[in-house]
Design a protein around this motif. Sequence first.
Motif, PDB file in Angstrom:
ATOM      1  N   MET A 162       2.170   9.018   5.049  1.00 52.03           N
ATOM      2  CA  MET A 162       3.392   9.905   5.412  1.00 52.03           C
ATOM      3  C   MET A 162       4.509   9.718   4.106  1.00 52.03           C
ATOM      4  SD  MET A 162       6.355  10.140   8.269  1.00 52.03           S
ATOM      5  CE  MET A 162       5.274   9.886   9.533  1.00 52.03           C
ATOM      6  N   ALA A 163       4.724   8.467   3.446  1.00 55.08           N
ATOM      7  CA  ALA A 163       5.381   8.270   2.520  1.00 55.08           C
ATOM      8  C   ALA A 163       4.866   9.111   1.221  1.00 55.08           C
ATOM      9  CB  ALA A 163       5.588   6.729   2.070  1.00 55.08           C
ATOM     10  N   THR A 164       3.596   9.054   1.339  1.00 59.40           N
ATOM     11  CA  THR A 164       2.747   9.560   0.072  1.00 59.40           C
ATOM     12  C   THR A 164       3.147  11.341   0.291  1.00 59.40           C
ATOM     13  OG1 THR A 164       1.141   8.223   0.023  1.00 59.40           O
ATOM     14  CG2 THR A 164       0.784  10.251  -1.043  1.00 59.40           C
ATOM     15  N   ASN A 165       3.103  11.811   1.373  1.00 59.53           N
ATOM     16  CA  ASN A 165       3.380  13.084   1.636  1.00 59.53           C
ATOM     17  C   ASN A 165       4.621  13.721   1.313  1.00 59.53           C
ATOM     18  OD1 ASN A 165       0.600  13.575   2.410  1.00 59.53           O
ATOM     19  ND2 ASN A 165       1.043  13.614   4.738  1.00 59.53           N
ATOM     20  N   LEU A 166       5.592  12.807   1.526  1.00 57.99           N
ATOM     21  CA  LEU A 166       6.974  12.929   1.257  1.00 57.99           C
ATOM     22  C   LEU A 166       7.178  13.056  -0.195  1.00 57.99           C
ATOM     23  CD1 LEU A 166       8.887  11.016   4.004  1.00 57.99           C
ATOM     24  CD2 LEU A 166       8.809  13.257   3.894  1.00 57.99           C
ATOM     25  N   LYS A 167       6.561  12.179  -0.945  1.00 61.76           N
ATOM     26  CA  LYS A 167       6.644  12.081  -2.356  1.00 61.76           C
ATOM     27  C   LYS A 167       6.285  13.216  -2.991  1.00 61.76           C
ATOM     28  CE  LYS A 167       6.189   8.650  -6.131  1.00 61.76           C
ATOM     29  NZ  LYS A 167       5.379   7.737  -6.878  1.00 61.76           N
ATOM     30  N   GLU A 168       4.762  13.514  -2.465  1.00 65.93           N
ATOM     31  CA  GLU A 168       4.237  14.750  -3.066  1.00 65.93           C
ATOM     32  C   GLU A 168       4.782  16.089  -3.034  1.00 65.93           C
ATOM     33  OE1 GLU A 168       0.299  14.933  -1.555  1.00 65.93           O
ATOM     34  OE2 GLU A 168      -0.410  13.152  -2.444  1.00 65.93           O
ATOM     35  N   GLN A 169       5.628  16.166  -1.718  1.00 67.74           N
ATOM     36  CA  GLN A 169       6.682  17.400  -1.719  1.00 67.74           C
ATOM     37  C   GLN A 169       8.007  17.454  -2.319  1.00 67.74           C
ATOM     38  OE1 GLN A 169       6.825  18.763   2.433  1.00 67.74           O
ATOM     39  NE2 GLN A 169       5.002  17.617   2.819  1.00 67.74           N
ATOM     40  N   GLY A 170       8.229  16.305  -3.142  1.00 64.00           N
ATOM     41  CA  GLY A 170       9.643  16.257  -3.915  1.00 64.00           C
ATOM     42  C   GLY A 170      10.777  15.517  -3.279  1.00 64.00           C
ATOM     43  N   TYR A 171      10.408  15.122  -2.131  1.00 66.07           N
ATOM     44  CA  TYR A 171      11.676  14.704  -1.251  1.00 66.07           C
ATOM     45  C   TYR A 171      12.016  13.396  -1.835  1.00 66.07           C
ATOM     46  CZ  TYR A 171      10.730  18.268   2.041  1.00 66.07           C
ATOM     47  OH  TYR A 171      10.510  19.250   2.646  1.00 66.07           O
TER      48      TYR A 171
END
Length: 722
Positions: free
Chosen positions: A177-186
């Motif tokens: 989930m942390a990777t998903n947030l980072k990839e979406q630019g958050y």
Amino acid sequence: MDILKILSRSTKHVNKSAGGKDTGSVKVPSAGTSSNPQLYHDAIPESRGKKRKREVEQNKEDAPGDEDETIDFFATKVAPPKSKTPRSADQAPQASEETVSQEKLLEEEECRQILRSHRLKVTLLPPGNAPPKKVKKSKKTKPVTKLKTKDEYTQVYPQPLMAFSELRDIYGISGRMATNLKEQGYKIPTEVQMGSLPLLLGPQTALGTSTAESVGKIAGVDLLAVAPTGSGKTLAFLIPLVNQIMQKRRTEKDKEEHSLQAVIIAPTKELASQIVNEAKKLSLGTGVKVVGMRKGLKIIGTTGAETGSGHDESSEEEDEEEELSKKLVQGVAKTDILVTTPGLLLSALSSSKPGEHHPLPTVQTLVLDEADVLLDPLFRDQTLGIWDACTNTDLRVTLWSATMGSNIEALASSTIHSRRTKLEIQDDSRIVRLVVGLKDSAIPNITHRLTYAATEPGKLIALRQLLHPTAKSTDATQSLRPPFLVFTQTIPRAVALHAELLYDIPAEAGGSSRIAVLHSDLSDAARSQVMTRFRNGEIWVLITTDILSRGVDFRGINGVVNYDVPNSGAAYIHRVGRTGRAGRDGGVAVTFYTKEDIPYVKNIANIIAASEKQAGKPASEASMQKWLLDALPKPSKEEKKKLKMYGVEARRGGLGAGKEGKEAKGKKGRMQISTKSGYERKLENNRKGAILGSRRRIREAQKEENDDQPAVEDTEWGGIDE
């Protein structure tokens, strides 16, 4: 290749007009993304963090031999003792998780300063069923209000979330989930995410053990969040949901099995579809399944409820229940998170017995997005029916909206406490209320314009002027450029306005394909197609009703036009909140009003004044001057109620010769959005009247024929007498 041209290329980037200003650069919300999505950046006092530093300096001064020690630059370097730093992540691999989280936590005073600088207020609501009400002793004496004590309303200062990277370090969300947030630019959380995510992910860590006990003995809290439009509320309730389901799935043996854990309720299909898309992005690769409710979809868990409901009845009824359960198995959706509108889910839960619904025993989290409208009379019965169907004793409820009246807060609080009493749940935890900024106010980064158009034709002329690509406001400082939304009061007015503006955009710019209309009478496929085209930039002007005023995120909207005055102050806040989202600047909100709207403009003017005050605009430059606010008439409670329920009387659908008689007919004619001549409208009305009259005569003739036919007993086939 001309080397001189290449070397001189950089000098051509600074060409400006003769006045020294770059006329081509206009700051609009669709021009890129905002580097900081936060709305409020108040200055933090210099005392922030001084307490910790003073303690360190005091310890150094108290150390023996420090004053007399001379500095030797050639001495052997000695590693200094490791001190506890509040934001250091380098020590995480060497220490335990509990030690790392304690090192990263801030002191209460520092939390207080950060929350105040971002205008965050976290309060524990009273433990009773509802806030104290005014008590009237007699007609002569003034109403006496019960004083608020610390036991009723307690303000707390939880740990704020300063960066999304802290979700992994402090609150232990999964790496995926942390990777998903980072990839979406958050990277930088907004105010509502800064205050709500620590409370929902780790109340013990955010509030401390002593305060967290009063919030909830069960894991999780009941949260009521009031935050401006476009501040990231969707992400704030999705992250804890996905994380909670992932943590639970780690302990299960069958990781492919999906059981309904959370239900998210939204008032419109467009908002529900948007939430599904965001949830799927967030849960990518996590194994969490998200499903959007649609017609004919069955929910897992209803089968068991059906089969277990007929054990005490006759054998015939049991067979019927078994057949019904077999039918329910077909089309069952196995999911972890269900996103739905209240009507769709309640109809799926309906049972054979009227007034009863199948329970949802596995649901542990219920999310009400746009909670104020879901608990309004329009959706109240449906929402409360779903709420009652969630029979899990560990259920936690979170309510989110940009506007939340005290009556909605009281209803939510009383529902939570009455449900605990009904299910005999021994839980006296208190509800947490989170308020961002000034409650029930528009975001401060919007430019508001109130335009007096006098009549309906005047509004049409003003809107046509805005369609011109070089149209500017009266002060010539802010231009309104497509794409933008146009809101009307009713569906017939939206359709009529679309027909009037269909050919206003020239063919070389796209013509009629650049203008569209969206309302609830369209099919789901047509609504989805219009939304897709508008998001892709194929549609520049979208005419709609209040169906798109709540929650739907259009990040590239440059402005909003209220062709008809909104039904309430909350409706105005949500309408104009479609622009200037995620910290972007430059959104323009234009509101047209006529002579019939003057009694209802004061609420909007007060909201504009409060928004400009939050933005720090001086009183001399404010568009809402005090003399104007004082001159506008104040509507009564009865007028506000009628406006909220039906809109402006002159523009209500189907206004005819009722109590008002001929005066109502005249108003209806004047309120029509049409440029047709009176003769053309007369011909159309005559044609419609002739068709209706013909149908009425046919029905009357058929009725007379049925009456003239003899009864069955009077004919020769009437039967044999005894």
